[in-house]
Design an enzyme around this catalytic site. Sequence first.
Site, PDB file in Angstrom:
ATOM      1  CG  ASP A  32      29.983   8.893  10.352  1.00 36.43           C
ATOM      2  OD1 ASP A  32      30.402   9.615  11.264  1.00 36.43           O
ATOM      3  OD2 ASP A  32      30.665   8.594   9.352  1.00 36.43           O
ATOM      4  CD  GLU A 239      32.089  16.306  10.407  1.00 32.09           C
ATOM      5  OE1 GLU A 239      32.506  16.340   9.234  1.00 32.09           O
ATOM      6  OE2 GLU A 239      32.693  15.698  11.310  1.00 32.09           O
TER       7      GLU A 239
HETATM    8  O1  FUB Z   1      32.923   9.326   8.603  1.00 34.99           O
HETATM    9  C1  FUB Z   1      33.459  10.305   7.747  1.00 34.99           C
HETATM   10  C2  FUB Z   1      33.097  11.649   8.225  1.00 34.99           C
HETATM   11  O2  FUB Z   1      33.565  11.831   9.555  1.00 34.99           O
HETATM   12  C3  FUB Z   1      31.614  11.907   8.321  1.00 34.99           C
HETATM   13  O3  FUB Z   1      31.000  12.140   7.106  1.00 34.99           O
HETATM   14  C4  FUB Z   1      31.631  13.044   9.259  1.00 34.99           C
HETATM   15  O4  FUB Z   1      30.395  13.391   9.778  1.00 34.99           O
HETATM   16  C5  FUB Z   1      32.609  12.572  10.301  1.00 34.99           C
HETATM   17  O5  FUB Z   1      32.015  11.713  11.235  1.00 34.99           O
END
Ligand code: FUB
Length: 340
Positions: A32, A239
């Site tokens: 991320d 997301e």
């Molecule tokens: O790294 C945890 C979660 O997985 C992140 O918040 C999301 O965007 C995904 O990458």
Amino acid sequence: QDLQSRRQGSDLQQLAAHAISQPLVSHIYTADPSAHVFEGRLYIYPSHDIDSGAPFDDEGGHFGMQDYHVLRMDTPEGEATDCGVALHVRDVPWASQQMWAPDAAFRDGRYYLYFPAKDAHGMFRIGVAAADRPEGPFTPEPEPIKGAYSIDPAVFEDDDGTHYLCFGGIWGGQLQKYRDNRYDPAHEEPAGEAPALGPRIGRLDAGMTRLAEPTREIVILDEHGQPLRADDHSRRFFEGPWLHKHQGRYYLSYSTGDTHLLCYATSDSPYGPFTYRGVILTPVVGWTTHHSICAFQGRWYLFYHDALLSGGVTHLRSVKCTPLHMEADGSIRTIHPYGT
Ligand code: FUB
């Protein structure tokens, strides 16, 4: 998730041979990546992946991260330095677990780290911590940011110095439980032809620790000017929202989650509506895909992650960097992480 891991498991060696970039660091797992240029150098704010021992579930319980490390690079092609622990969950009074994807911003001589974590009731909240240096250590505010919720904060600074906090993620990220900024456990992800959910955005106040206004939902339109449908899983927001600006136009990029794409949409306002434009990155090894887009010395770069280094373990990822090509018409050339 198992299907995706199994399909990729058989191809791992071939994918590794064709990978367009290598992990920025390999002594820890990172994911991320939110990249910024501070003091003339690149600072990357990733999640710090660990195997916490938590079992796999659809809510992402196996992503049990506990702290953040900041990475620093002199150039996008150079070595990355791990600046050490910038913030640990035990130092955040309101947070209990799962330090997921963070971002950072700078204003008036101070650096701010924005991060999601679960509170004592299992609800994702978004917190902020401040430091004198880009690498921290960061001192957290005692309470999460009022009016912010869900996961994946991304702070965008516009040309006039205004900072916007954008956030959101469905499924384990809990965004589907909110409508008009109100939580209701009965809400689920919309289905069928209903409009898909969008990330939220709101202006930060000058102190950078509070929202200056209630957040609004960003609407993403299709080529006919209609909101993307909830069942349009290869285009709808899941997301990892990220905003950047190029030639006066705002770009919203994000993950489509269960279809494993990084996509983008454009608008003439950070609040949207945005119009869907295409795919930035085709699927990587691992279930999640999450990125940032950052300009360094006049060139654009995509920071992203995959799970190749861990042999496809979806919660043990590595951040990577590759040039991003903006075409003359403002479109983004699609990147294939393991060649065409
Ligand atoms: O790294 C945890 C979660 O997985 C992140 O918040 C999301 O965007 C995904 O990458």
